[in-house]
Design an enzyme around this catalytic site. Structure first.
Site, mmCIF file in Angstrom:
data_model
loop_
_atom_site.group_PDB
_atom_site.id
_atom_site.type_symbol
_atom_site.label_atom_id
_atom_site.label_comp_id
_atom_site.label_asym_id
_atom_site.label_seq_id
_atom_site.Cartn_x
_atom_site.Cartn_y
_atom_site.Cartn_z
ATOM 1 C CB THR A 22 -57.500 -24.295 -59.537
ATOM 2 O OG1 THR A 22 -57.164 -25.030 -58.541
ATOM 3 C CG2 THR A 22 -57.170 -23.097 -59.433
ATOM 4 C CG ASP A 23 -57.422 -31.163 -61.781
ATOM 5 O OD1 ASP A 23 -56.713 -31.266 -60.221
ATOM 6 O OD2 ASP A 23 -57.246 -31.509 -62.232
#
Length: 605
Positions: free
Chosen positions: A310-311
């Site tokens: 994920t970011d």
């Protein structure tokens, strides 16, 4: 020093390099505790202290925890190096970090990652200014050159320089499409065109990884799946007011297309963006939480079995602001973490809270077998990259490998090549004002006068000059906040006072205007008034002057159109390329000329 020499020789099958990777993965997986598996699923920031020291005092840290604590107590071994430092300092810090990791029970080596650090942008949320590393134009500049071999060679140079200091994962390439002119992250893209971006990203990944991932590779974490460019009103989803991603032109597949090329090229990892799609048939949650996009599209339809990270900071609030839990803000952190796992992601970027995952397993909300799926992917990459055999780097060699004269010159050449000649007014008996003649009397603004004196005769005022040279940057709205102040968003047009100053010089003397096209600037008046107009995407004074004085030819072509007004920008559909009415310059525009004969060649560094 090899890993086994540091730890005293092989003691388990997973430490035996002669065994197949899959066998080593299963052996190590079977030895890991639930807490160790959970720690592997986090990829947090790590900051260096002065001179490459460990920062142990939490009071000296803007965010996060001391790296030693994260390794020893929380079992993390993936870190994003934040900020700049000299190459030998990074190498020494990396080796100290590996010593800490190898001293733990299982001795799993650290995988170190980095945002881009070979360009001009300094934003500790997205990139680091080149410091000791070869400096190239932003990737929009590589797109302006448009040559796959140049991009592959650049990726290979990044690979060699990263390897020298211990960086094994590139948090790039960024292949979002620049279809929303106001978006702050355009300079990190290859522009607005999906076909061009697809060609260049394949070359970039081959440069980083080679034909296949191995001990000499840097793994590419391609971002931001499935395309983060069409942000509503151009606002960025790092921030609550920019959380919405829109497709008013129905161009989702256009934004997805470059990622298909990245998958064909074998990208090892993918990162979804923060954006929350609205007014679509997709679930209205950030892409990192979106099972239909991560599992349904990326995993099942497109067949990707690599790592999805994920970011940063989807789960917990930080000192920089709320968690980017767009669409699931009302969920508790543990519920957000569960949704990320259920979506099909393997790692949480920018977080170090494995206790949440342990609790999810112990309460029966997630099975340990589900964790094993992600942990296998993460361990497999460490083995394939050769980290278990060679976790350390040669600190003495780092300074000689990184930023060599040859690499620096390649960066300067690329800077010059990317210069885009937008306008070149014909003069009497010449093809145009440019290229200038050596010794021309020049008045410069935004250019170092001493540097300019190596090309022309520098004078103090426009009235004394034959030609003026002005260097400008694309305007932006200044924002507050420790992170948002680094994001150049909003308006693209010069205010009345700034514009008047430029037009005043243009009225007094033939003027060359160079503008840093960090985003698509609105410059119709400057385009009309200037005698010559060029765009750059991150260029030093010397590489620019090499072009203006004919030592090199401009080769760049616009990677996006330049709109005529802010009203036109606001009318454009955020997901549609080249959607402006009557642009000042169209996508792909670019003039050139032959270098002058008999002039000095560009100076070697």
């Amino acid at each position: 020093m090899s890993r086994n020499r540091f730890r005293g020789g092989p003691t388990a099958p997973y430490e035996d390099s002669q065994r197949p990777v899959e066998e080593r993965v299963e052996d190590l997986l079977g030895r890991m505790t639930l807490e160790e598996k959970a720690g592997l699923m986090f990829h947090d920031r790590a900051a260096m202290g002065p001179g490459g020291e460990f920062v142990e005092d939490p009071e000296r840290m803007l965010w996060g925890r001391p790296v030693r604590e994260m390794v020893e107590d929380r079992h993390l071994n993936h870190f994003n190096l934040v900020g700049g430092a000299e190459p030998e300092e990074i190498a020494a810090w990396h080796n100290r970090l590996q010593e800490v990791a190898l001293s733990t029970r299982l001795g799993i080596p650290v995988t170190l990652s980095s945002d881009p650090r070979h360009h001009f942008t300094e934003n500790w949320g997205t990139s680091a200014l080149a410091r000791g590393f070869a400096q190239f134009p932003e990737t929009t500049g590589l797109a302006a050159i448009g040559d796959e071999e140049t991009v592959r060679a650049f990726g290979d140079l990044v690979r060699r320089e990263y390897l020298a200091v211990g960086i094994r994962v590139a948090l790039h390439p960024q292949i979002d499409l620049a279809t929303e002119p106001r978006w702050s992250r355009i300079s990190g893209t290859f522009g607005e065109n999906a076909e061009l971006t697809g060609r260049l990203v394949a070359a970039y990944i081959k440069g980083l990884q080679g034909e296949g991932l191995g001990p000499d590779s840097v793994a590419a974490m391609t971002k931001h799946f499935p395309g983060g460019g069409p942000q509503k009103d151009g606002e960025d989803p790092h921030f609550p007011h920019g959380r919405e991603q829109v497709y008013p032109g129905g161009m989702f597949d256009h934004h997805l297309a470059p990622f298909l090329k990245a998958l064909e090229a074998g990208t090892s990892q993918m990162m979804p963006y923060y954006g929350m799609p609205v007014d679509t048939d997709m679930e209205a949650v950030g892409f990192g939480f979106n099972k239909g996009v991560i599992t349904g599209l990326l995993r099942e339809k497109l067949g990707f079995d690599g790592i999805v990270c994920t970011d940063w900071s989807l789960v917990n609030d930080t000192v920089l602001g709320p968690a980017r839990a767009w669409g699931v803000e009302r969920l508790e952190p543990s519920e957000r973490a569960l949704k990320v796992i259920e979506a099909g992601c393997d790692q949480f970027g920018g977080e170090s809270c494995p206790d949440l995952i342990v609790e999810l397993v112990r309460t029966g909300k997630v099975s340990e077998e589900r964790l094993d799926i992600s942990v296998r992917r993460l361990l497999r990459e460490k083995f394939v990259l050769g980290l278990f055999e060679n976790p350390f780097v040669d600190v003495d060699a780092a300074a000689s490998v990184v930023g060599t004269a040859e690499a620096v010159q390649a960066g300067r050449t690329a800077q010059s090549r990317s210069i885009t000649l937008l306008k070149n007014t014909p003069l009497k008996n010449t093809g145009g004002l440019l290229p200038l003649t050596e010794g021309t009397r020049v008045h410069v603004e935004g250019v170092d006068a001493e540097t300019a004196a190596g090309y022309g005769t520098v004078v103090a005022t426009p009235e004394e000059a034959d030609v003026a040279i002005l260097r400008l940057s694309t305007p932006y709205d200044r924002r507050t906040g420790p992170l948002e102040s680094h994001f150049h968003s909003g308006g693209l047009a010069f205010d009345a006072e700034e514009l008047a100053a430029v037009l005043d010089v243009c009225a007094k003397v033939p003027t060359v205007v160079d503008i840093y096209l960090e985003r698509p600037a609105v410059i119709p008046e400057i385009a009309d008034a200037s005698a010559a107009l060029v765009g750059n995407y991150g260029t030093g004074d010397e590489p620019l002057l090499d072009v203006l004085f004919g030592r090199r030819a401009p080769e760049g072509r616009l990677p996006f159109q330049l709109p005529r007004s802010m009203a036109d920008v606001e009318r454009q559909r955020s997901d549609v390329p080249s959607d402006g009415r009557d642009p000042v310059f169209v996508f792909g525009h670019g003039l050139t000329y032959r270098p002058r004969e008999g002039v000095p060649r560009p100076r070697e560094p």
